[in-house]
Structures are given as structure tokens and as C-alpha cells.
Design a protein around this motif. Structure first.
Motif, mmCIF file in Angstrom:
data_model
loop_
_atom_site.group_PDB
_atom_site.id
_atom_site.type_symbol
_atom_site.label_atom_id
_atom_site.label_comp_id
_atom_site.label_asym_id
_atom_site.label_seq_id
_atom_site.Cartn_x
_atom_site.Cartn_y
_atom_site.Cartn_z
ATOM 1 N N MET A 1 0.763 -1.284 0.018
ATOM 2 C CA MET A 1 0.115 -0.214 -0.002
ATOM 3 C C MET A 1 0.753 1.402 -0.033
ATOM 4 N N LYS A 2 0.348 2.341 -0.642
ATOM 5 C CA LYS A 2 1.131 3.608 -0.597
ATOM 6 C C LYS A 2 1.483 4.069 0.686
ATOM 7 N N PRO A 3 2.358 4.548 1.165
ATOM 8 C CA PRO A 3 2.751 5.030 2.359
ATOM 9 C C PRO A 3 1.925 6.299 2.754
ATOM 10 N N ILE A 4 1.348 6.419 3.968
ATOM 11 C CA ILE A 4 0.464 7.336 4.252
ATOM 12 C C ILE A 4 0.696 8.000 5.706
ATOM 13 N N SER A 5 0.193 9.162 5.855
ATOM 14 C CA SER A 5 -0.081 9.808 7.253
ATOM 15 C C SER A 5 -1.235 10.097 7.234
ATOM 16 N N VAL A 6 -2.002 9.960 8.624
ATOM 17 C CA VAL A 6 -3.412 10.330 8.762
ATOM 18 C C VAL A 6 -3.429 11.333 9.866
ATOM 19 N N TYR A 7 -4.201 12.465 9.714
ATOM 20 C CA TYR A 7 -4.414 13.500 10.698
ATOM 21 C C TYR A 7 -5.979 13.173 11.369
ATOM 22 N N ARG A 8 -6.214 13.741 12.511
ATOM 23 C CA ARG A 8 -7.655 13.464 12.939
ATOM 24 C C ARG A 8 -7.937 14.463 13.478
ATOM 25 N N PRO A 9 -8.372 15.727 12.769
ATOM 26 C CA PRO A 9 -8.692 17.065 13.313
ATOM 27 C C PRO A 9 -10.159 16.932 14.200
ATOM 28 N N SER A 10 -10.296 17.913 15.122
ATOM 29 C CA SER A 10 -11.639 17.834 15.747
ATOM 30 C C SER A 10 -12.513 18.815 15.434
ATOM 31 N N SER A 11 -12.245 19.837 14.332
ATOM 32 C CA SER A 11 -13.255 20.744 13.763
ATOM 33 C C SER A 11 -12.922 20.878 12.361
ATOM 34 N N ILE A 12 -13.979 21.404 11.744
ATOM 35 C CA ILE A 12 -13.818 21.617 10.123
ATOM 36 C C ILE A 12 -12.929 22.592 9.717
ATOM 37 N N GLU A 13 -12.646 23.745 10.688
ATOM 38 C CA GLU A 13 -11.549 24.820 10.702
ATOM 39 C C GLU A 13 -10.319 24.084 10.657
ATOM 40 N N GLU A 14 -9.986 23.355 11.632
ATOM 41 C CA GLU A 14 -8.671 22.508 11.808
ATOM 42 C C GLU A 14 -8.379 21.632 10.361
ATOM 43 N N ALA A 15 -9.555 21.072 9.929
ATOM 44 C CA ALA A 15 -9.216 20.088 8.924
ATOM 45 C C ALA A 15 -8.961 20.782 7.575
ATOM 46 N N ILE A 16 -9.731 22.210 7.557
ATOM 47 C CA ILE A 16 -9.237 22.854 6.217
ATOM 48 C C ILE A 16 -8.064 23.456 6.440
ATOM 49 N N GLN A 17 -7.371 23.727 7.664
ATOM 50 C CA GLN A 17 -6.213 24.166 7.633
ATOM 51 C C GLN A 17 -5.076 23.104 7.254
ATOM 52 N N ILE A 18 -5.458 21.872 7.632
ATOM 53 C CA ILE A 18 -4.475 20.646 7.257
ATOM 54 C C ILE A 18 -4.551 20.538 5.947
ATOM 55 N N LEU A 19 -5.765 20.599 5.195
ATOM 56 C CA LEU A 19 -5.850 20.451 3.585
ATOM 57 C C LEU A 19 -4.976 21.442 3.086
ATOM 58 N N SER A 20 -5.224 22.681 3.465
ATOM 59 C CA SER A 20 -4.652 23.722 2.907
ATOM 60 C C SER A 20 -3.142 23.600 2.920
ATOM 61 N N LEU A 21 -2.303 23.016 4.060
ATOM 62 C CA LEU A 21 -1.029 22.989 4.382
ATOM 63 C C LEU A 21 -0.474 21.968 3.265
ATOM 64 N N HIS A 22 -1.072 21.077 2.973
ATOM 65 C CA HIS A 22 -0.545 19.895 2.101
ATOM 66 C C HIS A 22 -1.046 19.823 0.707
ATOM 67 N N GLY A 23 -1.872 20.935 0.193
ATOM 68 C CA GLY A 23 -2.484 20.975 -1.038
ATOM 69 C C GLY A 23 -3.134 19.707 -1.789
ATOM 70 N N THR A 24 -2.894 19.345 -2.736
ATOM 71 C CA THR A 24 -3.427 18.343 -3.362
ATOM 72 C C THR A 24 -2.720 16.871 -3.048
ATOM 73 N N GLN A 25 -1.846 17.162 -2.259
ATOM 74 C CA GLN A 25 -1.174 15.697 -1.622
ATOM 75 C C GLN A 25 -2.199 15.090 -0.279
ATOM 76 N N ALA A 26 -3.202 15.923 -0.156
ATOM 77 C CA ALA A 26 -3.901 15.365 1.126
ATOM 78 C C ALA A 26 -5.427 15.293 0.491
ATOM 79 N N GLY A 27 -6.071 14.551 1.269
ATOM 80 C CA GLY A 27 -7.414 14.318 0.974
ATOM 81 C C GLY A 27 -8.422 13.984 2.087
ATOM 82 N N VAL A 28 -9.719 14.246 2.138
ATOM 83 C CA VAL A 28 -10.503 13.784 2.944
ATOM 84 C C VAL A 28 -10.556 12.517 3.391
ATOM 85 N N TYR A 29 -10.744 12.110 4.375
ATOM 86 C CA TYR A 29 -11.022 10.294 4.552
ATOM 87 C C TYR A 29 -12.413 10.323 5.598
ATOM 88 N N ALA A 30 -13.110 9.768 4.671
ATOM 89 C CA ALA A 30 -14.734 9.666 5.558
ATOM 90 C C ALA A 30 -14.925 8.054 5.869
#
Ligand SMILES: Cc1cc2nc3c(=O)[nH]c(=O)nc-3n(C[C@H](O)[C@H](O)[C@H](O)COP(=O)(O)OP(=O)(O)OC[C@H]3O[C@@H](n4cnc5c(N)ncnc54)[C@H](O)[C@@H]3O)c2cc1C
Length: 330
Positions: A1-30
Motif C-alpha cells: 500500500m502507498k505510505p500515508i500519514s493520517v490526521y484526526r482534526p476535531s473541527s472543520i476549521e482545523e481540517a481545512i487548515q491541514i488540507l490547505s497545508l498539504h495541497g493536493t497531496q492531502a485528501g478527506v478520509y470519510a
């Protein structure tokens, strides 16, 4: 499997900050039922940083507001939609569509947001081929085996069909999607959300969400009295398989007269395919079984099947016949 790092934010704002930091390298995990398969298949375009949104409150609900509209949180499981008494009473066609998605196991893990925003299931992309969606400059589906997962209604770059049944079923209900962005909330119709084959932030995708945007909720307006709808789906097996073709049809009736119509095919094009010729034909007509033959004559005249998928058009027309018959008999 491709190596990954997982973030577990507790708010939408935090999630958006993390997504913004990594750009298209990051993705929402539902639920991960699409995303984790992409990673397992080592798809080049799959994200390396997963932003798991399951710890964020307020994204998993089915509730009615004061106007009788129903709001469904993006993290609501498909099984919760399939078993909801409120939704069964207000939007039986949507519930039927969700009950026909894959298997009970998958519906227990998948979310409404993930179903709407899922990647296409083209066997070439999922097989790791370097196609338009995976960093390359070719669509293998347009020239290879296109009998199941590819468009019979033409295409632009990628010919894969949009696979989500929920979007198809939500369009006749005029549902709207709420999206959290770094600049606040925005609202889109379902057709605006998944226009198919879009270049966004340098990536070819079926939906319009940017790399740092999160779908939070879907709102379905209360149906007006006289609204009738039907969902039909053809697939190789009764569970598990994606639609070869599907249909959501919604009619607004005054007595037996059709005052408005919405006809949406799934599984045959790169987006939920709105068949306006049939809609226009139906408006003002009396709903009866005789109407079906004439409606069929106006349907899908723009079809542009590939080498192996003309049968999708016959299937779609067959679904229109059964959907109309069901509504006329109801
Ligand atoms: C065998 C099989 C059969 C299937 N059959 C059908 C079928 O018949 N009909 C059908 O409609 N579907 C079908 N599916 C697809 C299935 O419904 C999706 O895999 C599922 O709904 C995705 O939901 P998820 O929560 O697991 O999403 P994830 O896998 O977590 O995410 C999917 C994609 O959506 C993005 N995403 C998810 N949530 C959000 C959000 N809130 N905001 C922004 N981005 C988000 C992710 O980044 C990812 O790109 C099938 C899948 C399988 C494996």
C-alpha cells in the motif's frame, strides 16, 4: 500500500487548515471504502496525507427543519439513510436508491459525502494505468474495454462514468450541497457539485470541490403535494455491482397532468445525465402507460456509444419504460 500519514482534526476549521497545508497531496478520509482501495491499488493520484473527518461533531445526522426540509450530514452512513423512517416517508425514491447500493457491509461503512464525491471505478485507473486522472495523457477506456465503466454519451478527456447513485436520486428532489471552504460556507446544486470531467487544481475529477473544501451537508426540500418519483437500476448482480444504467424520475402532478418533470440517468455518462428532451416532452401531458412509447422516442437521441457499450443506451431506455410504468400504476 502507498505510505500515508493520517490526521484526526476535531473541527472543520482545523481540517481545512491541514488540507490547505498539504495541497493536493492531502485528501478527506470519510468511510474509506473508495479512498483506501485507491491507496491499496497504489494509484499515483491518491493522497499521501489523509484527513480523517470522523472525529468532527455535527456531520452525522438526518434531521427535519422548520420548513419540512431534511438535512443529511456528510458523514451519515448509507445504512442510516437506507433505514431512516423519516426519509422513507418523505423521499422513498432516495431510500430505494441507497438500498440498492452495493452490500450491507459497504453501506455500513460508506458515507453520503463519500458516495457523492467518489472516484470513478474505471478498471484502467483502478489498475494503476497512467491515464488523465492518474498523471497521464490518455483515456484507456475510450480505446480499450469500455463495456461497463465508460460513457455512452460522449466525453471530453476521461470517458469513465460517474458512478454515484445518490447524486442521480437527489437531482429530482432539487437537493443542495453545503460545502465548507477557507472563506466560509457555500451552497451548490447537485448538478453543480458533480458536473463530471472537471479540471480542478490541476486534477481531473468528477466534482468541483477544491483541495481544501469539505462537503458538510445535503439539504432536500420538502416535496410538494402531487410529487411522484421512481428509481430504477440495472447491474450484473443484485448486490455489490455498480449500475450499468440507472434512472431517477420525478414528476410533479396535478391530478394526472404532469406539470413538471425531471429525468436523470446514471451509469451512462461522466455525470448524472439530465434528459431534458424527455422532460420537455412530458410537461403538460397526461400520465398514462400510453405516454411511455412516445417518451422513449425522444430519449437519448444524443447518445454516442463507444465500441462496446451501445447496450447501455438500450438498458437506459428500458429503465425509462419501467419507471414510467411504475409511476403510471402508482
Ligand atoms: C464493491 C463496491 C460496490 C459499490 N457499488 C456502488 C453502487 O452501486 N452505487 C454507488 O453509488 N456507489 C457504489 N460504491 C461506491 C461506494 O458507495 C463508495 O465507495 C462510498 O460511498 C464512499 O464513501 P466513503 O465514506 O467510504 O468515502 P471515502 O472512501 O472516505 O472517500 C471517497 C472520496 O470522497 C472524498 N470525500 C469523502 N467525504 C468527503 C467530504 N465530506 N468532503 C470532501 N471530500 C470527501 C474523499 O476524499 C475521497 O476522494 C461501491 C463501492 C464498492 C467498493
Amino acid at each position: 500500500m502507498k505510505p500515508i500519514s493520517v490526521y484526526r482534526p476535531s473541527s472543520i476549521e482545523e481540517a481545512i487548515q491541514i488540507l490547505s497545508l498539504h495541497g493536493t497531496q492531502a485528501g478527506v478520509y470519510a468511510g474509506g471504502t473508495d479512498l483506501l482501495i485507491q491507496l491499496k491499488n497504489r494509484i499515483e493520484a491518491a493522497p499521501s496525507f489523509l484527513v480523517d473527518i470522523k472525529k468532527i461533531d455535527g456531520l452525522r445526522h438526518i434531521k427535519e427543519n422548520g420548513q419540512g426540509d431534511v438535512q443529511i450530514g456528510a458523514l451519515t452512513k448509507l445504512a442510516e439513510v437506507a433505514e431512516s423512517d423519516l426519509l422513507a416517508k418523505k423521499y422513498p425514491m432516495l431510500v430505494e436508491a441507497v438500498q440498492k447500493i452495493s452490500s450491507p457491509e459497504l453501506r455500513n461503512a460508506s458515507t453520503v459525502g463519500g458516495d457523492l464525491l467518489q472516484q470513478v471505478w474505471c478498471q484502467y485507473l483502478r489498475g494503476g494505468y497512467s491515464c488523465y486522472r492518474n498523471g497521464g495523457y490518455i483515456c484507456y477506456g475510450a480505446i480499450g474495454d469500455n463495456s461497463y465503466y465508460h460513457s455512452a454519451m460522449g466525453g471530453r478527456l476521461c470517458y469513465a462514468v460517474y458512478p454515484g447513485d445518490i447524486a442521480t436520486a437527489l437531482i429530482p428532489h432539487d437537493a443542495r450541497a453545503k460545502v465548507a471552504t477557507p472563506f466560509g460556507l457555500k451552497e451548490l446544486s447537485i448538478e453543480q457539485l458533480v458536473p463530471g470531467d472537471m479540471m480542478v487544481d490541476g486534477r481531473l475529477q468528477s466534482h468541483v470541490l477544491r483541495f481544501n473544501e469539505i462537503l458538510t451537508e445535503v439539504t432536500i426540500p420538502a416535496a410538494k403535494p402531487g410529487f411522484k418519483a421512481s428509481f430504477e437500476k440495472l447491474r450484473p448482480r443484485g448486490v455489490w455491482d455498480f449500475a450499468m444504467a440507472s434512472l431517477a424520475i420525478g414528476l410533479q402532478l396535478q391530478g394526472k397532468t404532469i406539470t413538471d418533470a425531471c429525468v436523470v440517468f446514471g451509469g451512462i455518462a461522466g455525470k448524472p445525465w439530465r434528459e431534458t428532451a424527455v422532460e420537455n416532452f412530458l410537461k403538460g401531458k397526461t400520465l398514462s402507460t400510453d405516454l411511455t412509447r412516445q417518451a422513449l422516442a425522444t430519449a437519448l437521441t444524443d447518445a454516442a456509444p463507444l465500441k462496446y457499450n451501445a447496450t447501455k443506451i438500450d438498458m437506459a431506455k428500458g429503465l425509462l419504460a419501467s419507471g414510467m410504468a411504475r409511476l403510471a400504476a402508482a
